[in-house]
Design a protein around this motif. Structure first.
Motif, PDB file in Angstrom:
ATOM      1  N   ASP A 184      -1.141 -10.759  -9.354  1.00 13.64           N
ATOM      2  CA  ASP A 184      -1.895  -9.811  -9.023  1.00 13.64           C
ATOM      3  C   ASP A 184      -3.199  -9.561  -9.728  1.00 13.64           C
ATOM      4  OD1 ASP A 184      -3.388  -8.289  -6.972  1.00 13.64           O
ATOM      5  OD2 ASP A 184      -1.553  -7.094  -6.420  1.00 13.64           O
ATOM      6  N   PRO A 185      -3.901  -9.944  -9.265  1.00 15.73           N
ATOM      7  CA  PRO A 185      -5.444  -9.524  -9.580  1.00 15.73           C
ATOM      8  C   PRO A 185      -6.046  -7.336  -9.353  1.00 15.73           C
ATOM      9  CG  PRO A 185      -6.465 -10.564  -7.908  1.00 15.73           C
ATOM     10  CD  PRO A 185      -4.725 -10.403  -7.599  1.00 15.73           C
ATOM     11  N   LEU A 186      -5.204  -7.564  -8.437  1.00 18.14           N
ATOM     12  CA  LEU A 186      -5.704  -6.360  -8.506  1.00 18.14           C
ATOM     13  C   LEU A 186      -4.429  -4.807  -9.030  1.00 18.14           C
ATOM     14  CD1 LEU A 186      -6.519  -6.116  -4.205  1.00 18.14           C
ATOM     15  CD2 LEU A 186      -7.824  -5.781  -6.634  1.00 18.14           C
ATOM     16  N   SER A 201       2.150   1.258 -14.078  1.00 20.34           N
ATOM     17  CA  SER A 201       1.501   0.496 -12.890  1.00 20.34           C
ATOM     18  C   SER A 201       1.204   0.991 -11.915  1.00 20.34           C
ATOM     19  CB  SER A 201       3.205  -1.338 -12.442  1.00 20.34           C
ATOM     20  OG  SER A 201       3.634  -1.721 -14.015  1.00 20.34           O
ATOM     21  N   LEU A 202      -0.099   0.125 -10.287  1.00 14.74           N
ATOM     22  CA  LEU A 202      -0.481   0.380  -9.946  1.00 14.74           C
ATOM     23  C   LEU A 202      -1.317  -0.316  -9.712  1.00 14.74           C
ATOM     24  CD1 LEU A 202      -1.533   3.295  -8.277  1.00 14.74           C
ATOM     25  CD2 LEU A 202      -3.325   3.419  -9.902  1.00 14.74           C
ATOM     26  N   ARG A 203      -1.653  -0.430  -8.046  1.00 11.65           N
ATOM     27  CA  ARG A 203      -3.012  -1.521  -7.316  1.00 11.65           C
ATOM     28  C   ARG A 203      -3.729  -0.906  -7.526  1.00 11.65           C
ATOM     29  NH1 ARG A 203      -2.841  -4.248  -3.356  1.00 11.65           N
ATOM     30  NH2 ARG A 203      -3.144  -6.111  -4.152  1.00 11.65           N
ATOM     31  N   LEU A 204      -5.040  -1.474  -7.639  1.00 14.56           N
ATOM     32  CA  LEU A 204      -5.797  -0.721  -7.360  1.00 14.56           C
ATOM     33  C   LEU A 204      -6.743  -0.152  -5.754  1.00 14.56           C
ATOM     34  CD1 LEU A 204      -8.805  -2.780  -9.287  1.00 14.56           C
ATOM     35  CD2 LEU A 204      -7.686  -0.511  -9.688  1.00 14.56           C
ATOM     36  N   THR A 205      -5.937  -0.590  -5.055  1.00 13.58           N
ATOM     37  CA  THR A 205      -5.776  -0.159  -3.220  1.00 13.58           C
ATOM     38  C   THR A 205      -5.758   1.221  -2.958  1.00 13.58           C
ATOM     39  OG1 THR A 205      -3.622  -1.468  -2.874  1.00 13.58           O
ATOM     40  CG2 THR A 205      -5.624  -2.446  -2.784  1.00 13.58           C
ATOM     41  N   ARG A 206      -4.682   2.005  -4.558  1.00 10.18           N
ATOM     42  CA  ARG A 206      -4.271   3.173  -4.313  1.00 10.18           C
ATOM     43  C   ARG A 206      -5.041   3.968  -5.282  1.00 10.18           C
ATOM     44  NH1 ARG A 206       0.948   4.800  -5.103  1.00 10.18           N
ATOM     45  NH2 ARG A 206      -0.812   6.505  -4.560  1.00 10.18           N
ATOM     46  N   VAL A 207      -5.778   3.264  -5.667  1.00 10.53           N
ATOM     47  CA  VAL A 207      -6.739   4.430  -5.951  1.00 10.53           C
ATOM     48  C   VAL A 207      -8.123   4.559  -5.365  1.00 10.53           C
ATOM     49  CG1 VAL A 207      -9.223   4.525  -8.429  1.00 10.53           C
ATOM     50  CG2 VAL A 207      -7.132   3.583  -8.527  1.00 10.53           C
ATOM     51  N   CYS A 208      -8.649   6.159  -5.250  1.00 15.41           N
ATOM     52  CA  CYS A 208     -10.318   6.108  -4.017  1.00 15.41           C
ATOM     53  C   CYS A 208     -11.363   6.694  -5.049  1.00 15.41           C
ATOM     54  CB  CYS A 208      -9.025   7.207  -3.453  1.00 15.41           C
ATOM     55  SG  CYS A 208     -10.035   8.976  -3.805  1.00 15.41           S
TER      56      CYS A 208
END
Length: 220
Positions: A184-186, A201-208
């Motif tokens: 996953d690129p994110l 581990s974290l997806r960038l969608t979780r970052v504001c």
């Protein structure tokens, strides 16, 4: 070459006060000036800059520039070539392990101002209380932050960032690297310098919000 102690003594003399009075105003021991050896502890330097914002702390520590910071009117009259590289940046009374907002929304007062060579308009600084980035960025350090887009193409991978989660409160100071276990690129991995803290581990969608650590001052 003049020492830090001699330059501070010159400033105190310029103010027309005693070393004891200076120490009382700053909130340090009466023997503080006499006990200075080679430099000044960053926390004490912050106290001095709060009590005497007109004092050029770069001059105090290195002898570079003039004793006093220019007034606003004087600063406006400086040509580009006259301006020192960097900025005096506000340091806020918050650290990088609790709730986080943009500088325009911060309710806490500025606790100090520090000069950062690489600072730009809009940058700000906060203190570090957690040891997850030790020994490179130990507790007590002050980190200079610059907001950047939450976009994988804009991230300087392997560098240190303050990552603000989408709940608007949780935040961490970590190195950002591609998650080696995900296509996953994110997907990113949040990595500490301190080996006692395992990667997350974290997806960038979780970052504001994302703030790049441009530079930092280490507490000695």
């Amino acid at each position: 070459m003049e020492s830090v102690k001699k330059r501070l003594t010159e400033f105190i003399a310029q103010k027309g006060i005693s070393q004891r009075a200076f120490s009382e105003i700053v909130g340090v021991s009466s023997a503080f000036v006499a006990n200075i050896r080679t430099s000044i502890h960053p926390k004490t330097l912050r106290k001095i800059s709060v009590a005497y914002p007109e004092l050029n702390t770069t001059w105090l520590l290195t002898g570079t520039g003039t004793m006093l910071n220019p007034t606003e009117s004087e600063a406006e009259q400086l040509t580009e070539s006259d301006r020192p590289n960097g900025r005096v940046i506000p340091v806020y009374s918050m650290d990088v392990v609790g709730g986080f907002q943009s500088p325009n929304e911060i309710a806490e007062d500025v606790i100090a101002r520090e000069f950062f060579v690489h600072a730009q308009d809009g940058d700000f600084a906060v203190s570090v209380s957690n040891d997850s980035m030790s020994p490179i960025i130990p507790p007590g350090s002050t980190v200079l932050l610059r907001e950047c887009p939450v976009n994988p193409d804009a991230i300087d991978w392997g560098k240190v960032y303050v990552v603000v989660y989408d709940d608007g409160a949780s935040r961490v100071l970590k190195r950002l690297v591609h998650d080696p276990h995900s296509p996953d690129p994110l997907a990113v991995s949040l990595v500490s310098y301190n080996p006692d803290y395992p990667p997350r581990s974290l997806r960038l969608t979780r970052v504001c919000r994302l703030y790049r650590v441009v530079s930092y001052h280490v507490e000695c």
